[in-house]
Design an enzyme around this catalytic site. Structure first.
Site, mmCIF file in Angstrom:
data_model
loop_
_atom_site.group_PDB
_atom_site.id
_atom_site.type_symbol
_atom_site.label_atom_id
_atom_site.label_comp_id
_atom_site.label_asym_id
_atom_site.label_seq_id
_atom_site.Cartn_x
_atom_site.Cartn_y
_atom_site.Cartn_z
ATOM 1 N N HIS A 67 0.817 -1.199 0.000
ATOM 2 C CA HIS A 67 0.000 0.000 0.000
ATOM 3 C C HIS A 67 0.862 1.265 0.000
ATOM 4 O O HIS A 67 0.558 2.232 -0.691
ATOM 5 C CB HIS A 67 -0.920 -0.032 1.235
ATOM 6 C CG HIS A 67 -1.669 1.238 1.462
ATOM 7 N ND1 HIS A 67 -1.290 2.153 2.410
ATOM 8 C CD2 HIS A 67 -2.763 1.761 0.847
ATOM 9 C CE1 HIS A 67 -2.121 3.180 2.384
ATOM 10 N NE2 HIS A 67 -3.025 2.965 1.445
ATOM 11 N N GLU A 70 2.107 1.862 -3.417
ATOM 12 C CA GLU A 70 1.038 2.423 -4.242
ATOM 13 C C GLU A 70 1.007 3.953 -4.100
ATOM 14 O O GLU A 70 0.935 4.688 -5.091
ATOM 15 C CB GLU A 70 -0.308 1.812 -3.824
ATOM 16 C CG GLU A 70 -1.531 2.414 -4.461
ATOM 17 C CD GLU A 70 -2.630 2.723 -3.438
ATOM 18 O OE1 GLU A 70 -3.029 3.893 -3.342
ATOM 19 O OE2 GLU A 70 -3.090 1.788 -2.740
ATOM 20 N N HIS A 71 1.077 4.432 -2.863
ATOM 21 C CA HIS A 71 1.082 5.885 -2.639
ATOM 22 C C HIS A 71 2.279 6.545 -3.316
ATOM 23 O O HIS A 71 2.164 7.609 -3.912
ATOM 24 C CB HIS A 71 1.168 6.178 -1.132
ATOM 25 C CG HIS A 71 -0.149 6.312 -0.468
ATOM 26 N ND1 HIS A 71 -0.549 7.456 0.160
ATOM 27 C CD2 HIS A 71 -1.172 5.444 -0.347
ATOM 28 C CE1 HIS A 71 -1.762 7.280 0.662
ATOM 29 N NE2 HIS A 71 -2.167 6.069 0.375
ATOM 30 N N GLU A 143 -4.478 8.188 7.102
ATOM 31 C CA GLU A 143 -5.366 7.216 6.452
ATOM 32 C C GLU A 143 -5.656 6.061 7.428
ATOM 33 O O GLU A 143 -6.800 5.613 7.562
ATOM 34 C CB GLU A 143 -4.718 6.691 5.164
ATOM 35 C CG GLU A 143 -5.671 5.852 4.319
ATOM 36 C CD GLU A 143 -5.040 5.358 3.017
ATOM 37 O OE1 GLU A 143 -3.868 5.664 2.747
ATOM 38 O OE2 GLU A 143 -5.756 4.661 2.277
#
Lengths: 424, 422
Positions: A67, A70-71, A143
């Site tokens: 993840h 991905e950012h 997040e």
């Protein structure tokens, strides 16, 4: 290109596996203005222990790397963030990470090819620095905290924790503030180089395209890379048993949230689609809107909304989840177990089965309304080794006897868990 | 795609969207009535009790079975606050005959008739709604009202709106108030319902592969025949001419991990045409990943994952949303205020404007590719002062220039700052 046509939804799928190993799937939608492209790698939060092709030693990375990566993919050496460049073209760009894949995408009406330049460029050119990795920790930290405040997410994650001893499906996709603090640029590059090889990736394109032409456009933008060897993924052994049958957390909520998990066995390659369909029919007959279960619990005020019904699986895990909100979640659970028991002994009612089978067929057809739904579905299914059309084909093969048999396998009271979020 | 309107009777409009882009036909009935404290809870109850049964399908179970029989037709209802109107929405979506194995079903006719039946022919006993259904739906609404706290971000936004519109209809909670529920009897509610369907604005939408018989089908429907002409009054969109006052600051506590910050802004406009300028203003401020809020609050200061704003056309308000570390409240607020100031000073580029236009236009162009968005768009036009087509909409967006946006910025003021913390 291989062409597969489905006569039920009247759609065609074009598939090509390129020399570098990348698979491209194209579903043309003549007449639509909206175009959608999604590029995914078969790499998600579950892949934290693996052997890099050519190496001997295992690599173990902190939870949340897929993840985090991905950012960070949007960051470019020029200092201009690719998300900004794409947004400036008027396209809607995004990315997401699941347990088993990470996907980059955009949808648009105009400027498709200008956007394709940027899109294919950024996914193929990572740029990580100590500084840009550090700064992202603040954003991802927020997040993570946002998800901490979502009771629906917490009740789901707790269900996984109650069902799985070791399988990484029980960890949070984002990782935790603690685990992401250990991520640095070297870890990101190592994971990128391992998993973002074309042979581990697939692309789905949906919209008003000429398949041959769009395929050529994609090929023109590919950086030369050869397919690498097999990535050995190491998953801890998972016993068939559950961890505990009940898990509870307190949050400030109006009424309790419940999630009933049923740990299932991983189906045989050839049978996974058929099994999935049978379970969808089964659970909808028993717990859907027209079920006795729902009608009775609704009438006496135990539940209000219809429970959500989900079946999730990869080749490493499989489970069903029934979830919702109630002031008397234990009562819901008792009734659920009673229905399951009854089905094991008596089987399903024939009329109910046929009616729900029609419903499930209709739901499959509806998936083909929107370019986004189509693209995401074909990508997710592809990484499971499934061509999404199979659901429309195989539903004809699912009969009541088969479904009753599956009910007997699925409803094992030793494999059920109840996860609750109760009010403080 | 072809959009046509037909007046069935005064106050009752049929909207036909003929399109072959979808596998499904989508049917919707919207009942629009003025939002006020007296009726808000009753409207919520009506929307909820109509799902329970009709004279032909007297229970929810039978409605559900009928839908399932129709290849997973889905029936759905919702309640919206659109400006000072309350809109009761009912939808049925069914697969088009073309994609069903046996085609003798005539799904279009069946779907339309079922939906009309649910809305206009509810299950009635002794001139009242069924007592049992009412008691259950009261409980249901009570849970919905109490459930307001479950989604903390949504709750913070609702609370901000409540504070901004204290004592006004837009400040009302769309599901109403628990204290009103008890006093509503099955007969009262039925009387209220009859009054509602005799006077409210009715819009019927059909989107999909439509046959020529549709107008006749609707006109000859028994339920439609029973309805009389009406004024169908509703409240049109506002321009929001509020006096500038000091911003209210409200800080409340709840058990949250992350602080939820909402700013409610007034956008004062002198005429309807300026709404396109306001749309551009919002897009540059917080409408996309290129926006000032996203860039400065998230990317530069790394204070948030969510930092965005949205423009509510009907009330001409902008709502800014951020999820932040509680201790960063002052810091985040300062950065947000600076972005609003920068907009007033014209501190944005022609590129920002062009890029925002591209984004807005792209989303307008996809309206016809999404069946529910399409209906929402045409309904929005129906309620607007100056209804326009998608092409005119695009032209209006294209014609906005920098000075227009600065003029908007100068008429923007912070009304309420709301912060939910632990």
């Amino acid at each position: 290109m291989q062409i597969i046509e489905n006569l039920k939804v009247k759609e065609k799928l074009y598939i090509e596996k390129l020399e570098n190993g990348l698979t491209v799937l194209i579903i043309p939608k003549p007449g639509l203005l909206k175009k959608y492209i999604i590029w995914g790698t078969n790499y998600g939060s579950n892949d934290s222990t693996f052997i890099v092709p050519g190496e001997k030693e295992e690599t173990v990375v902190p939870e949340g790397v897929a993840h985090f990566l991905e950012h960070k993919m949007f960051e470019q050496e020029s200092g201009i963030n690719s998300l900004d460049t794409l947004t400036a073209l008027g396209v809607e760009a995004n990315a997401y990470t699941t347990n088993d894949h990470t996907a980059y995408l955009y949808s648009c009406t105009d400027n498709f090819y200008e956007a394709l330049d940027e899109f294919m460029d950024y996914v193929q050119h990572p740029y990580f620095t100590d500084e840009n990795v550090e700064k992202e920790k603040g954003i991802i930290g927020q997040e993570i905290m946002m998800y901490d405040d979502y009771p629906e997410w917490q009740v789901y994650l707790n269900t996984m924790k109650a069902m799985y001893h070791n399988n990484p499906v029980k960890i949070d996709i984002t990782g935790t503030i603690e685990t992401i603090s250990k991520i640095d640029k070297d870890i990101l590059y190592k994971c990128y180089n391992t998993f973002y090889n074309p042979s581990n990736m697939a692309m789905v394109i949906c919209g008003d395209f000429e398949p041959e032409k769009i395929l050529q456009e994609v090929k023109n933008r590919l950086v030369k890379k050869s397919a690498n060897g097999e990535i050995k993924r190491i998953y801890p052994d998972e016993p068939e048993t559950i961890v505990k049958d009940k898990i509870e957390q307190k949050m400030e909520v109006s009424q309790s949230l419940y999630s009933i998990g049923i740990k299932d066995v991983v189906a045989d390659e050839k049978e996974k689609v058929k099994r999935h369909i049978a379970i969808e029919i089964l659970l909808n007959v028993l717990f859907g809107k027209s079920s006795k279960f729902y009608q009775e619990l609704y009438s006496d005020g135990t539940i209000f909304g219809t429970p959500s019904i989900d079946y999730e699986f990869t080749n490493k895990y499989a489970h069903a989840i029934i979830s919702g909100q109630s002031n008397y979640p234990e009562k819901v659970y008792e009734k659920f177990k009673a229905e399951a028991e009854k089905t094991i002994s008596n089987g399903l009612n024939k009329d109910d089965f046929e009616r729900i089978k029609k419903k499930i067929y209709g739901l499959y057809v509806k998936e083909y309304n929107d370019v986004e739904d189509i693209s995401k579905m074909f990508l997710a299914d592809y990484f499971k080794g499934i061509n999404s059309f199979e659901y429309l084909e195989q539903i004809d093969l699912v009969n009541i006897d088969y479904t009753n048999q599956i009910a007997k396998e699925l409803f094992n009271s030793n494999k059920m868990v109840l996860s609750l979020i109760k009010n403080k | 795609m072809n959009y046509k309107k037909a007046i069935i009777k005064q106050g009752i409009t049929l909207h036909k969207i003929d399109t072959n882009k979808f596998k499904t036909n989508l049917f919707a009935i919207f009942l629009t009535t003025k939002l006020n404290r007296e009726n808000v809870t009753k409207n919520a109850l009506i929307s909820s009790i109509l799902r329970r049964g009709t004279m032909n399908l007297p229970s929810q179970e039978e409605i559900s079975k009928k839908m399932e029989e129709m290849y997973g037709g889905s029936f759905d209802c919702g309640l919206d606050k659109t400006g000072n109107n309350q809109v009761l929405k009912f939808y049925i979506e069914t697969v088009n005959d073309k994609f069903i194995p046996q085609t003798k079903d005539d799904m279009l006719k069946q779907s339309l008739e079922t939906l009309l039946d649910i809305v206009f022919n509810p299950y009635i006993e002794n001139n009242a709604f069924k007592e049992e259904y009412l008691a259950q739906e009261k409980n249901n609404i009570k849970q919905l009202i109490e459930g307001k706290i479950d989604n903390k971000s949504r709750y913070a936004l609702d609370r901000c709106i409540e504070e901004m519109y204290k004592g006004e209809s837009y400040g009302l909670y769309k599901y109403g108030y628990i204290e009103d529920l008890e006093g509503i009897t099955a007969r009262d509610l039925y009387n209220y319902y009859q009054n509602l369907i005799s006077n409210c604005k009715i819009d019927i939408f059909v989107s999909g592969i439509i046959d020529d018989q549709l107008d006749e089908l609707v006109k000859n429907n028994e339920n439609i025949k029973q309805l009389s002409e009406r004024n169908g009054e509703f409240q049109k969109a506002e321009l929001n001419n509020k006096k500038n006052t000091e911003p209210k600051e409200i800080i409340e506590k709840m058990d949250v991990t992350q602080g939820k910050l909402i700013l409610g802004l007034d956008v004062n406009l002198s005429n309807e045409e300026l709404k396109y300028d306001a749309l551009l203003f919002n897009s540059i401020l917080g409408g996309s990943a290129n926006s000032k809020l996203f860039q400065n609050v998230r990317e530069k200061a790394n204070l948030a994952y969510v930092a965005s704003s949205s423009y509510v056309r009907f009330k001409s308000n902008i709502f800014i949303k951020c999820g932040i570390e509680i201790e960063n409240y002052k810091k985040a607020l300062e950065i947000i205020k600076k972005q609003i100031e920068d907009m007033k000073n014209g501190d944005f580029t022609e590129d920002d404007i062009e890029n925002s236009k591209k984004g807005i236009i792209a989303s307008i162009k996809t309206i016809d590719d999404e069946q529910d968005t399409q209906i929402t768009f045409y309904f929005g036009q129906e309620l607007s002062n100056v209804p326009i087509s998608i092409n005119e909409y695009i032209k209006n967006v294209e014609s906005v220039n920098k000075q227009n946006i600065i003029d908007i910025a100068k008429n923007v003021s912070i009304n309420t700052i709301y912060f939910l913390r632990n």
